[in-house]
Motif scaffolding. Structure first.
Motif, PDB file in Angstrom:
ATOM      1  N   PHE A  94       0.656  -1.046   0.266  1.00 13.45           N
ATOM      2  CA  PHE A  94      -0.158  -0.177  -0.083  1.00 13.45           C
ATOM      3  C   PHE A  94       0.838   1.349   0.182  1.00 13.45           C
ATOM      4  CE2 PHE A  94      -3.473  -2.173   2.177  1.00 13.45           C
ATOM      5  CZ  PHE A  94      -3.664  -3.271   1.559  1.00 13.45           C
ATOM      6  N   GLN A  95       1.964   0.970   0.530  1.00 13.78           N
ATOM      7  CA  GLN A  95       3.159   2.620   0.845  1.00 13.78           C
ATOM      8  C   GLN A  95       3.486   2.984  -0.734  1.00 13.78           C
ATOM      9  OE1 GLN A  95       5.978   1.832   4.017  1.00 13.78           O
ATOM     10  NE2 GLN A  95       7.308   3.207   2.838  1.00 13.78           N
ATOM     11  N   MET A  96       3.025   1.821  -1.319  1.00 19.75           N
ATOM     12  CA  MET A  96       3.977   1.844  -2.797  1.00 19.75           C
ATOM     13  C   MET A  96       2.715   2.113  -3.542  1.00 19.75           C
ATOM     14  SD  MET A  96       7.293  -1.082  -2.309  1.00 19.75           S
ATOM     15  CE  MET A  96       6.789  -2.085  -1.865  1.00 19.75           C
ATOM     16  N   ASN A  97       1.686   1.845  -3.629  1.00 25.61           N
ATOM     17  CA  ASN A  97       1.052   1.730  -4.324  1.00 25.61           C
ATOM     18  C   ASN A  97       0.017   2.785  -4.419  1.00 25.61           C
ATOM     19  OD1 ASN A  97       1.948  -0.381  -7.082  1.00 25.61           O
ATOM     20  ND2 ASN A  97       1.419  -1.045  -4.708  1.00 25.61           N
ATOM     21  N   THR A  98       0.364   3.700  -3.584  1.00 24.63           N
ATOM     22  CA  THR A  98      -1.353   4.530  -3.724  1.00 24.63           C
ATOM     23  C   THR A  98      -1.490   5.672  -4.725  1.00 24.63           C
ATOM     24  OG1 THR A  98       0.074   6.324  -2.084  1.00 24.63           O
ATOM     25  CG2 THR A  98      -1.323   4.095  -1.230  1.00 24.63           C
ATOM     26  N   ASP A  99      -2.670   6.282  -4.450  1.00 27.93           N
ATOM     27  CA  ASP A  99      -2.974   7.363  -5.536  1.00 27.93           C
ATOM     28  C   ASP A  99      -1.833   8.403  -5.326  1.00 27.93           C
ATOM     29  OD1 ASP A  99      -3.991   5.460  -6.796  1.00 27.93           O
ATOM     30  OD2 ASP A  99      -5.966   5.896  -6.399  1.00 27.93           O
ATOM     31  N   GLU A 100      -1.732   8.595  -4.946  1.00 25.73           N
ATOM     32  CA  GLU A 100      -0.393   9.434  -4.435  1.00 25.73           C
ATOM     33  C   GLU A 100       0.679   9.715  -3.338  1.00 25.73           C
ATOM     34  OE1 GLU A 100      -3.198  13.664  -2.847  1.00 25.73           O
ATOM     35  OE2 GLU A 100      -4.579  13.009  -3.692  1.00 25.73           O
ATOM     36  N   SER A 101       1.948  10.111  -3.364  1.00 22.39           N
ATOM     37  CA  SER A 101       2.937   9.510  -2.444  1.00 22.39           C
ATOM     38  C   SER A 101       2.509  10.318  -1.509  1.00 22.39           C
ATOM     39  CB  SER A 101       3.620   9.481  -3.050  1.00 22.39           C
ATOM     40  OG  SER A 101       3.691  11.342  -3.123  1.00 22.39           O
ATOM     41  N   GLY A 102       3.137   8.759  -0.648  1.00 16.71           N
ATOM     42  CA  GLY A 102       2.671   9.983   0.646  1.00 16.71           C
ATOM     43  C   GLY A 102       2.221   9.818   1.878  1.00 16.71           C
ATOM     44  N   ARG A 103       0.452   8.548   0.945  1.00 16.35           N
ATOM     45  CA  ARG A 103      -0.553   9.053   1.854  1.00 16.35           C
ATOM     46  C   ARG A 103      -0.282   7.254   3.244  1.00 16.35           C
ATOM     47  NH1 ARG A 103      -5.028  11.682   1.328  1.00 16.35           N
ATOM     48  NH2 ARG A 103      -4.908  12.367  -0.517  1.00 16.35           N
ATOM     49  N   VAL A 104       0.276   6.703   2.711  1.00 17.14           N
ATOM     50  CA  VAL A 104       0.900   5.447   3.695  1.00 17.14           C
ATOM     51  C   VAL A 104       2.137   5.444   3.752  1.00 17.14           C
ATOM     52  CG1 VAL A 104       0.646   2.586   4.552  1.00 17.14           C
ATOM     53  CG2 VAL A 104      -0.906   4.216   2.901  1.00 17.14           C
ATOM     54  N   TYR A 105       2.338   5.600   5.016  1.00 18.29           N
ATOM     55  CA  TYR A 105       4.426   4.919   5.441  1.00 18.29           C
ATOM     56  C   TYR A 105       4.260   4.850   6.978  1.00 18.29           C
ATOM     57  CZ  TYR A 105       3.367   9.672   7.206  1.00 18.29           C
ATOM     58  OH  TYR A 105       3.577  10.934   8.346  1.00 18.29           O
ATOM     59  N   SER A 106       5.438   3.716   7.168  1.00 24.00           N
ATOM     60  CA  SER A 106       5.962   3.627   8.223  1.00 24.00           C
ATOM     61  C   SER A 106       6.928   4.481   8.488  1.00 24.00           C
ATOM     62  CB  SER A 106       6.450   2.386   7.995  1.00 24.00           C
ATOM     63  OG  SER A 106       5.230   1.380   7.903  1.00 24.00           O
ATOM     64  N   THR A 107       6.637   4.491  10.517  1.00 25.08           N
ATOM     65  CA  THR A 107       8.206   4.377  10.576  1.00 25.08           C
ATOM     66  C   THR A 107       8.789   3.987  11.590  1.00 25.08           C
ATOM     67  OG1 THR A 107       6.744   6.067  12.306  1.00 25.08           O
ATOM     68  CG2 THR A 107       7.241   7.533  10.728  1.00 25.08           C
ATOM     69  N   PHE A 108       9.930   4.232  12.261  1.00 25.10           N
ATOM     70  CA  PHE A 108       9.853   3.112  13.823  1.00 25.10           C
ATOM     71  C   PHE A 108       9.163   3.326  14.668  1.00 25.10           C
ATOM     72  CE2 PHE A 108      13.828   4.318  11.973  1.00 25.10           C
ATOM     73  CZ  PHE A 108      15.282   3.032  11.377  1.00 25.10           C
ATOM     74  N   ALA A 109       8.562   2.712  15.045  1.00 23.74           N
ATOM     75  CA  ALA A 109       7.858   2.752  16.625  1.00 23.74           C
ATOM     76  C   ALA A 109       8.349   3.704  17.187  1.00 23.74           C
ATOM     77  CB  ALA A 109       7.709   1.722  17.264  1.00 23.74           C
ATOM     78  N   GLY A 110       6.813   4.497  17.690  1.00 21.83           N
ATOM     79  CA  GLY A 110       6.949   5.536  19.164  1.00 21.83           C
ATOM     80  C   GLY A 110       8.256   6.496  18.765  1.00 21.83           C
ATOM     81  N   LEU A 111       8.237   6.969  17.416  1.00 21.24           N
ATOM     82  CA  LEU A 111       8.362   8.305  17.199  1.00 21.24           C
ATOM     83  C   LEU A 111       7.277   9.345  17.528  1.00 21.24           C
ATOM     84  CD1 LEU A 111      10.514   7.437  14.057  1.00 21.24           C
ATOM     85  CD2 LEU A 111      11.992   8.130  15.712  1.00 21.24           C
ATOM     86  N   GLU A 112       8.209  10.677  17.378  1.00 23.16           N
ATOM     87  CA  GLU A 112       6.603  11.557  17.440  1.00 23.16           C
ATOM     88  C   GLU A 112       6.854  12.224  16.099  1.00 23.16           C
ATOM     89  OE1 GLU A 112       5.977  16.183  19.954  1.00 23.16           O
ATOM     90  OE2 GLU A 112       6.755  13.811  20.728  1.00 23.16           O
TER      91      GLU A 112
END
Length: 170
Positions: A62-80
């Protein structure tokens, strides 16, 4: 003179190493009391099951295939996140996440076939039994739970499998 410097150094060392253990006066404490919910889990998760691996793969797809980039992304757990503090933090079930993921991919992953979207949404929801969800609506409409979970704003699924936070921008 040397004795005075040693005493001064030991005094600074003693003060620097002393802790009251009282965390109530921390400057970085969350004003809404959610700091414990947003923290990284103390115990790292063990080896992932094939189903959990499949869930993470689906989220990556999903992160790589949304219609607009940046709609789904992952970060390290617990980052503000830059849009914190969240408006609300709640726990949702696997079933609730599945329903939301199906709506999300219908809206934001239109280049993927309907069958593949449904399959990936099902896989993505299977990572855990429950999810801690931080909802941020800054710049979006107000939260309303009248018709279920609000499909608006920014959702942060916290500590997914103890390894990452997953951000969904509605």
């Amino acid at each position: 003179m040397r004795f005075s410097l040693v005493l001064l150094f030991l005094g600074f060392l003693a003060v620097g190493c002393t802790s009251s253990g009282d965390q109530s006066n921390r400057d970085d404490a969350s004003p809404n009391g959610n700091e414990s919910l947003l923290a990284i889990p103390a115990e790292p998760i063990g080896e992932l099951t094939p189903e959990q691996e499949q869930a993470l793969d689906a989220l990556d797809t999903f992160q790589m295939n949304t219609d607009e980039s940046g709609r789904v992304y992952s970060t390290f757990a617990g980052l503000e996140q830059p849009f914190y503090p969240p408006d609300t933090v709640l726990t949702i079930s696997q079933t609730e996440l599945l329903q939301a993921m199906k709506q999300y991919v219908e809206l934001h992953c239109t280049d993927i076939s309907a069958e593949t979207r449904s399959k990936l949404a099902s896989h993505a929801a299977m990572a855990q039994e429950e999810y801690t969800l931080a909802i941020c609506t800054e710049g979006y409409e107000d939260l309303s739970f009248e018709e279920g979970l609000p499909m608006t704003g920014i959702w942060v699924m916290l500590n997914v499998l103890g390894t990452r936070d997953v951000v969904l921008v509605w």
